[in-house]
Every structure is written in C-alpha cells, then in structure tokens.
Design an enzyme around this catalytic site. Structure first.
Site, PDB file in Angstrom:
ATOM      1  N   GLY A 107      47.709  33.237  38.026  1.00  0.00           N
ATOM      2  CA  GLY A 107      46.393  33.842  38.244  1.00  0.00           C
ATOM      3  C   GLY A 107      45.968  34.782  37.135  1.00  0.00           C
ATOM      4  N   ALA A 108      46.835  35.719  36.794  1.00  0.00           N
ATOM      5  CA  ALA A 108      46.490  36.715  35.794  1.00  0.00           C
ATOM      6  C   ALA A 108      47.735  37.497  35.415  1.00  0.00           C
ATOM      7  CB  ALA A 108      45.434  37.669  36.338  1.00  0.00           C
ATOM      8  N   ASN A 133      49.318  42.868  31.510  1.00  0.00           N
ATOM      9  CA  ASN A 133      49.697  43.500  30.244  1.00  0.00           C
ATOM     10  C   ASN A 133      48.983  44.835  30.067  1.00  0.00           C
ATOM     11  OD1 ASN A 133      50.794  40.829  29.555  1.00  0.00           O
ATOM     12  ND2 ASN A 133      48.633  40.295  29.408  1.00  0.00           N
ATOM     13  N   GLU A 193      55.745  43.772  42.720  1.00  0.00           N
ATOM     14  CA  GLU A 193      54.832  42.760  43.273  1.00  0.00           C
ATOM     15  C   GLU A 193      54.522  42.988  44.753  1.00  0.00           C
ATOM     16  OE1 GLU A 193      53.048  41.253  41.448  1.00  0.00           O
ATOM     17  OE2 GLU A 193      54.136  41.065  39.548  1.00  0.00           O
ATOM     18  N   GLU A 233      45.757  43.284  39.372  1.00  0.00           N
ATOM     19  CA  GLU A 233      46.239  43.543  38.006  1.00  0.00           C
ATOM     20  C   GLU A 233      45.971  44.997  37.620  1.00  0.00           C
ATOM     21  OE1 GLU A 233      48.118  41.223  37.181  1.00  0.00           O
ATOM     22  OE2 GLU A 233      47.255  39.707  38.497  1.00  0.00           O
TER      23      GLU A 233
HETATM   24  N1  B3K Z   1      52.969  39.650  37.019  1.00  0.00           N
HETATM   25  C1  B3K Z   1      52.212  38.444  36.859  1.00  0.00           C
HETATM   26  C2  B3K Z   1      52.955  37.215  37.217  1.00  0.00           C
HETATM   27  C3  B3K Z   1      53.850  36.713  36.147  1.00  0.00           C
HETATM   28  C4  B3K Z   1      54.408  35.357  36.503  1.00  0.00           C
HETATM   29  C5  B3K Z   1      55.417  34.893  35.542  1.00  0.00           C
HETATM   30  N2  B3K Z   1      55.789  33.533  35.775  1.00  0.00           N
HETATM   31  C6  B3K Z   1      50.939  38.484  37.635  1.00  0.00           C
HETATM   32  C7  B3K Z   1      50.922  39.352  38.810  1.00  0.00           C
HETATM   33  O1  B3K Z   1      51.699  39.266  39.727  1.00  0.00           O
HETATM   34  O2  B3K Z   1      50.110  40.233  38.821  1.00  0.00           O
HETATM   35 ZN    ZN Z   2      51.449  41.189  40.460  1.00  0.00          ZN
END
Ligand code: B3K
Ligand code: ZN
Length: 868
Positions: free
Chosen positions: A260-261, A264, A319, A297
């Site tokens: 999805g996103a 960073n 998460e 995000e």
């Molecule tokens: N942290 C990322 C997900 C990364 C997935 C890697 N395969 C998006 C999120 O959970 O916000």
């Molecule tokens: Zn996340």
C-alpha cells in the site's frame, strides 16, 4: 534450488558487532547502471573486529577504509565480510546496481519513468552493503545526481540542504535527515511530477511544507490525499499529543508498488491507489482507504520511526500499534460503528483463516525465513486488536499515560514489544503479566459461554470456557487474559446493572482461566445477555442464542456494533443450517421472522444509513468457509446466493422504496452522503436479483455522475449475472482503457465474474492493453481477485483454476516473488477441501517446490503447507 533458505529465530537475537553512526550516500542515477557510493562511520561495539555486511545482487566496485584501498575482505552472494577493521573508521563502499532490471520492486527500481526505492524489510541490502537490521540507527546525508530534464525532482529523506548543476545536463540535490534511522526507512525518488503543495502549522507553531507528488496530469486527483494528511497531523496532535518533527513532509505516488505505502522518514512512497482520487475515478471506499493509509503512514512517524523495532520479530510493535492508531483516526472522523464492523470482518475472515492455516504465527513470530512473508493480517490486524485490548483494560487516560512513558523511555531507539507492554503496565498499574501471552501464542481462542438464571436467588451466572486449538507451528496452548465486555437486558429493553455482593461490577470481565463462572446478583428477571460487545477480544464466541434473543438484540442493544453482531449471528445460524440442507438435497429456507427482522432494520428511521447498509450485508464466502473444518465451496455459494435472492424477493418493495428515496441530487464526499450512497447501492445489490434488476442497474450505470454509483451498478450486474453486464463492461473499458488504476476495478469484476466461463475470459483479459503481470496492482486486481473471491470458479472440480494458479505463480516466482507469495495464500489451505481438490492443489504446490529457482518467499510457504 541453489541453497536451502535458512530460518531465523527470535530467541537468537544478538546485538550487532558494530554500529554505523553516520552515512553519506551518493547516487549517480542511470537506468541500467547506477553507482552508489556509501561512506559510513563505523564503530566497533564489542571485541569483534570483523564486520559482516548484508548485500544482495550488488557489484562491488571499490572498498576503502579511512580513504585507503582495503583488501582484507570476502564477498559472497549475500554478504561482505571485512576483517581486521580499526575500532572506529570511515568505510567507503562503491557498488553498481541495475534499477531497470529490478522487477522485484525491492531496493532501487524504476516505476514508469521514475526511480524509487522500497527498503522495508530488507531491501537496502540491494542498494549497498550495509548492516541491514533495524537496530542500527544512523544519520543520513544523501546526494542524488541525475539528468535534469528527465528527472527534475530529486528527493530523499529529511531537509534539502544543497543543490547544483553537473556535467552533461545533469544536476544534483543533497538531503540531510537529522533523525537517526534504520536503513529500512531510507528513501530516494527521482522523476518528473506534478506537485500539490500546502502547509501545516503544528500546535507549537512550526511550519511544515507538505508536498504530494503525482504523475504529470494527475494534480487534481491529489486533493483528497492532502486533506487527509492535514487531518492526520491535526488528529495526532489532539488525540496523542504528537507533533511532526521535520520542516517538510513529502508523499510520492508511484504505479509500481508491492504493497500500500511506505513510511520512509519525511518521504513516504505510496502506491498510487492510495493517493489518486476524484469523483469520476474513485469510489467512496477508495476515498476512505486513502484517508486511512495516509493516516497510517503519517502515524508511523512516531510509532515506527521515532521509536523503531529492535528486530523484525517485533514488527507488530510498530504495525499493530499504528493500525490501532489509524483505526481510531478513521473512527473519530467517521462512523465508529461502521469502522469497527469492517475491522472485525477482517479478523473474522482473513485473520481467523490465517490462524488455522499452515502460516499461523503469533503476532510476534518466533521463526522467519523471509521477513516479507510476515506483513500479515495477524501481525497487523490482530496486532491492533491486542493493542485495543490493552486500551480496553486500561481506559483512554491510562493508555495515553502509557504512550507518554513509552516515548519517554524509547524515543530515538529501537525497542521491543515487551518494552511497550512494560510502559503500559508501569504507567497504569494494571497487571499485564498473563496478558503478554497474546504476543507469543498463536491461534484463535474459542469462548464457549453458558448462562443460568436462578429466579429464586435472583442470580444470573455466566460460565465461560476458553479453548485455543493447536496451530500448525505451536501445539500447546494456555489460557489467555481475555477482556470480555458484556451487558444484560431486561425484556423491556432496559439495561440491568451488573452487581456482585451489592456492588456494581465493571462490564468488562477479566476472563483468565480455562473455565470460570461469573455470578451477578439482584437480577430481577431472566436477562438477555449481549456478549463480547465491541468484539472486545479477537476470539470466536459460542453461545446458544435463540432467534428471539437475537432479533431482540438487533433492536434493543444499546450499541450499534452489538446490534450488527446479533444480526450476523442470526444469519450465521441459518447459513449453517441451510448448508446442511443443501448437502442433503433440500431447498434453502429462511423463516419469515428472520426476513422481518431485516425488514425492521431497513425501515428504521433511527439508524444511520451507513450502518443499515452494514446490517444488510451477508457474511462473505471466505468468512463462512472459515467456520468449517472441511469447506463445501459449492454448498456455501448456493446458500449465500439463495438467501440473497430470498431477502431480495421478500423485501423488494422496501428495497425499492429506500433506493428511490435515497437518490442524491448532488455528489458530495462527506460521511452522511457516503452513508446514503452505501445504503442505496446495497439496495441495488439486492434488487439486481429481482425482476426489475436489469433495467434498474442499467439505468443507474447510465445516469451515474460518480464512480461509486458506476461501480455499484457494475458490481450488481456482475454478481447477479445480469444481461446488461456485457454492455456496461464494454462501455467502461472503452472509456478507461488508458488508465490502469481505474481499470483495476474492471479487472476485479473480471476476476470475480461468477459466470461459468470466467477463467477463459480472465485469460483473454490478460491481453487487455491496460493489463500487465509486471504491475502488482493489475495482477492483484485480475488474478488475486480470482484466487480469493471467485470461490466456485477457482475451486472448479476440473482443477483448471489451480492449474492456472500454478502457471501464474511459476512466472511471478522469477519476476516478483513478493507478489507471488501474497497470491499463493489460498492454495496453502488445501487441506480444508475434499480429497479430489486436495490432490489437485497439492500437485501444483509440489511442482512449485521442485523448481530450482524457487524464491525464499514461496519456499517458506510451500514447504510449510506440504509438511504434515
Ligand atoms: N511498513 C510498510 C510495509 C512494508 C512491507 C514490506 N514488505 C507499510 C506500512 O505498514 O505502513
Ligand atoms: Zn504500517
């Protein structure tokens, strides 16, 4: 397979031998040969003088220590071992990579005309040799060099500090991120975009520049993402007292993205699906999805970035918590009940299914082969339920105290799930000792409840038994601490206060033992219990409700979620009994009282339309399949279809009246309008199964002035196999063939087409000009929807669905293993089908297993599934 992939275990965690405090990166961007120069400041932490860095698919061009060439090293296909390093040194590594050939979309790759990166979980090692683990936190300075005309925007994390021109029409920009971060939060983007700009003043008065980058020509589709971002920033200040910490926040939308996103630091990279929207291209569901993912995000900036994870086994630390935060955000902005219902559907559907699959794992896994396989509904959504249970046990005020303490203790560091629970416990004084088991025990607990009323003594008792069945990877289960939210009702609908020994008792009971009885006194009449209110724990509930009790709760329960849940339990009873009927060759039956209960809901003028729409939605095929040890695909489909037809026929007048009353003169995107469209379109979905279906659906398609109504008509035509389907599908395709994102909705309808020749059509659709197996969104829309949401055709007894799956997976195994690994999930559950189907699926899994280039992602899942 070249080498058998090795598993990592949580218990084996060791601190790194070295850390990297600062890194200066220079990217000289070229499509097929990009040079990456990494100058790292390395510090030895213990006695070990050998530094082992991770690296994959890299060509090492140079290696220097403190400016001088260094030869004491060995490199293999996954690491670089550098020996006899000084305790502190400047390490220069030059690598060459090929972004254009990167179809796995991990590391640095090209999406359309732009360069972009995806580093979580372990993609940074495809950019340079590095300590690719989340507990090594460094300050990044990044210089990006590229052709100025093709790539006018050169972006990375933090603040832009310098820029200039280079030779041959190239230019460069230097970025500095003041916040130390693990390499998975690194990002780089280079391309030509339209930019939607705004700004936000934080509550302490700092100005933050907000920039949303989209493909040229898409500027007017970026508005909702920007509004959502501002709402998220404001909400996090108000509810969690958390402020943004850089001068700029950038979001870039790209078309090729595996999920999805990505959060960073300061530079989120988004799947364009979660950014681009206008009323002609996006449905209400898309708008809400954008709000939620933009929020998610953004919220990671604190829960994930400022405090990150010590190791990947702790993924739920960021998460689960961030999903909880985004769910709360959506609930505070929109309807709490509707949000809760949809979150619970995810747990009862895909999450419970994962628990009973070969991929079952606790929210904090113990063993991992490929980390990308653990970005799951268990880590995310069940992880969020675990946070929510703590919120229920502590209450909002103590929970927020816990959050404060967590940040006081761990800001700027890499933490563990245990650190989070300890902060909650210390801040609140609530004992979470037994509760911690939710982190290490997998599987779905079943709560079986029995009630007894003693009219003489005026006592009412609830006996609660909890059982967690063994899961694939963990046999022994212990009793969990389960917050069990209940309420008792008198026949007139009033609430009976919970009392014990004359004192009032909290409505959240602490279930802690395998079997436990709760006795309440001063109960003047036989009560009707409302159990597991708000879905206060991610468990299955078993209680022998009568139809009368359920229809009572559908009307009288004080909270909307409990009303909806009563409706679901009533439907579940009849789905189960009808499946048996169908298996015995009998017809599907729904008693008048049940139909009347839903008539009452539809005609209620107290209930919000959005909520009524949820009440009227039957559980999906996947959720129902999860109730059975052996799934009868066809019987379930027959029952769900017949119940839909019966409700449609018997309530036709009411559906029709509601449909016409809710016609909107104007299209607006606010929660009230969204709710009205949801109910109106839910009525259309039923009416499609009546005589008036075809003309009505066709008329709605033709008159629609927004994508929500267009798609509702198309879905109705698809589900009810209406004759107008072909015509409107052709019209849509002609109109939108140039826009892959908009075509995804059409691909989903092809994928979920219930018609018998669906697979043939899907194969032909793969030649559609807008389709490409290289694009994850297209693949998931057409192929993923067929695997997951076209049960009858996918599980066709001929095995053609499975053979098709095998072909696709073998192809994606080489080009994009992450996408392949997501798609394979329905095949892993092969043991739940009849023997003939089991054999057919197993054959496909075995063919995959025998491939000599099988990716780790698929290796992990296929081997688990084939184990006894
Ligand atoms: N942290 C990322 C997900 C990364 C997935 C890697 N395969 C998006 C999120 O959970 O916000
Ligand atoms: Zn996340």
């Amino acid at each position: 397979m070249a080498q058998t992939p090795q598993a990592k275990y949580r218990k084996d965690y060791k601190q790194p031998s070295h850390t990297i405090t600062d890194i200066e990166l220079t990217f000289d961007l070229h499509d097929t040969a990009t040079t990456v120069t990494a100058v790292s400041y390395v510090k030895q932490l213990g006695d070990e003088t050998t530094l082992v860095l991770d690296g994959e698919g890299l060509t090492l061009e140079a290696l220097k220590v403190d400016g001088a060439d260094w030869s004491d090293y060995t490199a293999d296909e996954s690491s670089l071992e550098i020996r006899e390093l000084p305790a502190q040194c400047e390490l220069t590594i030059v690598t060459l990579i090929n972004p254009e050939a990167n179809t796995a979309l991990e590391g640095l790759y090209k999406s359309g005309g732009a360069f972009c990166t995806q580093c979580e979980a372990e993609g940074f090692r495809r950019i340079t040799y590095y300590l690719d683990r989340p507990d090594v936190l460094a300050k990044y300075t990044t210089t990006v060099i590229a052709d100025k005309e093709t790539y006018p925007f050169l972006l990375s994390n933090g603040n832009r500090i310098e820029e200039g021109l280079a030779d041959n029409g190239r230019h460069w920009v230097k970025w500095q991120d003041p916040h130390p971060k693990p390499c998975y939060l690194f990002a780089l983007v280079a391309g030509d975009f339209d930019v939607r700009r705004d700004q936000y003043q934080t509550k302490s008065g700092r100005n933050v520049a907000l920039e949303v980058f989209v493909d040229k020509g898409n500027l007017e589709r970026a508005n909702h993402a920007m509004v959502s971002l501002i709402n998220a920033m404001k909400w996090d200040e108000e509810r969690f007292d958390l402020e943004y910490d850089l001068d700029i926040y950038m979001v870039v939308a790209v078309d090729f993205f595996n999920m999805g996103a990505m959060e960073n630091k300061g530079l989120n990279v988004f799947n364009s699906k979660y950014v681009l929207a206008n009323d002609q291209t996006a449905t209400d569901g898309d708008y809400l999805g954008i709000e939620s993912v933009i929020g998610h995000e953004y919220f990671h900036n604190w829960t994930g970035n400022r405090v990150t994870c010590r190791d990947w086994f702790q993924l739920s630390l960021k998460e689960g918590l961030t999903v909880f935060r985004d769910q709360e955000f959506s609930s505070d902005l929109g309807s709490r009940a509707v949000n809760r219902i949809n979150n619970v559907r995810v747990i009862r559907g895909p999450q419970f299914a994962e628990d009973s699959s070969p991929m079952s794992h606790p929210i904090r896994p113990e063993k991992v082969i490929e980390m990308n396989n653990f970005y799951t509904v268990t880590v995310y959504e069940k992880g969020s339920e675990v946070i929510r249970m703590m919120h229920t046990l502590l209450g909002e005020a103590a929970f927020q105290k816990g959050m404060k303490l967590y940040f006081e203790r761990h800001d700027g560091t890499a933490a563990t799930c245990e650190d989070f629970v300890a902060a909650m416990e210390d801040a609140s004084g609530v004992d979470l000792k037994q509760f911690r088991l939710w982190y290490s025990q997998s599987g779905t607990p079943t709560l079986t409840v029995q009630s007894q009323y003693d009219a003489q003594a005026k006592t009412y008792s609830l006996t609660v038994e909890q059982v967690t069945e063994p899961t694939h990877e963990q046999k022994d289960k212990q009793p969990l601490h389960i917050p069990f939210d209940i309420e008792l009702y008198a026949a007139d609908g009033t609430v009976i206060e919970l009392q014990r020994n004359g004192k009032s008792v909290h409505n959240v009971l602490d279930v802690k033992e395998a079997k436990q009885t709760f006795v309440f006194d001063n109960v003047a009449e036989q009560p009707i219990p409302s159990l597991l209110r708000e879905f206060s724990a991610p468990v299955k509930l078993e209680y022998e409700y009568s139809d009368e009790e359920l229809t009572f709760l559908m009307v009288h329960a004080r909270n909307e979620f409990a009303r909806w849940d009563a409706g679901q339990m009533l439907l579940a009873k009849y789905i189960r009994s009808n499946v048996i009927k169908v298996q015995n060759g009998q017809a599907v039956e729904l008693p008048e009282t049940v139909v009347d209960a839903f008539r009452g809901v539809l005609l209620s003028d107290e209930l919000e339309p959005a909520f009524v729409a949820e009440m009227l939605a039957l559980p999906g095929h996947n959720e129902v399949s999860g109730w059975y040890k052996c799934v009868d695909v066809d019987a379930i489909a027959t029952v769900l279809h017949a119940m839909k037809v019966q409700l449609a026929t018997e309530l036709e007048d009411e559906f029709s009246a509601t449909y016409h009353t809710l016609k909107q003169a104007e299209y607006t995107i606010d929660h009230a309008a969204i709710g009205q469209r949801a109910l109106r379109n839910s009525c259309l979905g039923y009416l499609a199964f009546t005589e008036q279906g075809n003309p009505l659906v066709k008329a709605q398609y033709q008159a629609a002035n927004n994508m929500t109504d267009t798609m509702a008509a198309m879905s109705a035509a698809n589900n009810a196999k209406l004759t107008c389907r072909a015509e409107i599908m052709a019209d849509y395709s002609e109109k939108w063939a140039h826009d892959g994102l908009v075509m995804d909705k059409w691909f989903i309808l092809q994928g979920t087409n219930p018609a018998e020749n669906a697979l043939q059509t899907i194969k032909e659709t793969m030649n559609h000009e807008a389709f490409s197996l290289k694009n994850p969104n297209r693949t998931r829309s057409l192929i993923g929807s067929f695997f997951n949401n076209n049960p009858v055709n996918f599980h066709a007894k001929s095995g053609e669905g499975y053979r098709f799956a095998g072909e696709i997976l073998r192809e994606l195994n080489s080009s994009n293993p992450q996408v392949a690994s997501r798609l394979i999930d329905p095949l892993l559950k092969f043991r739940r089908y009849d023997e003939a189907r089991q054999a057919l699926i197993k054959k496909e899994l075995e063919t995959l297993k025998a491939m000599d280039n099988l990716a780790r992602d698929l290796f992990e899942k296929v081997t688990k599934a084939l184990e006894a």
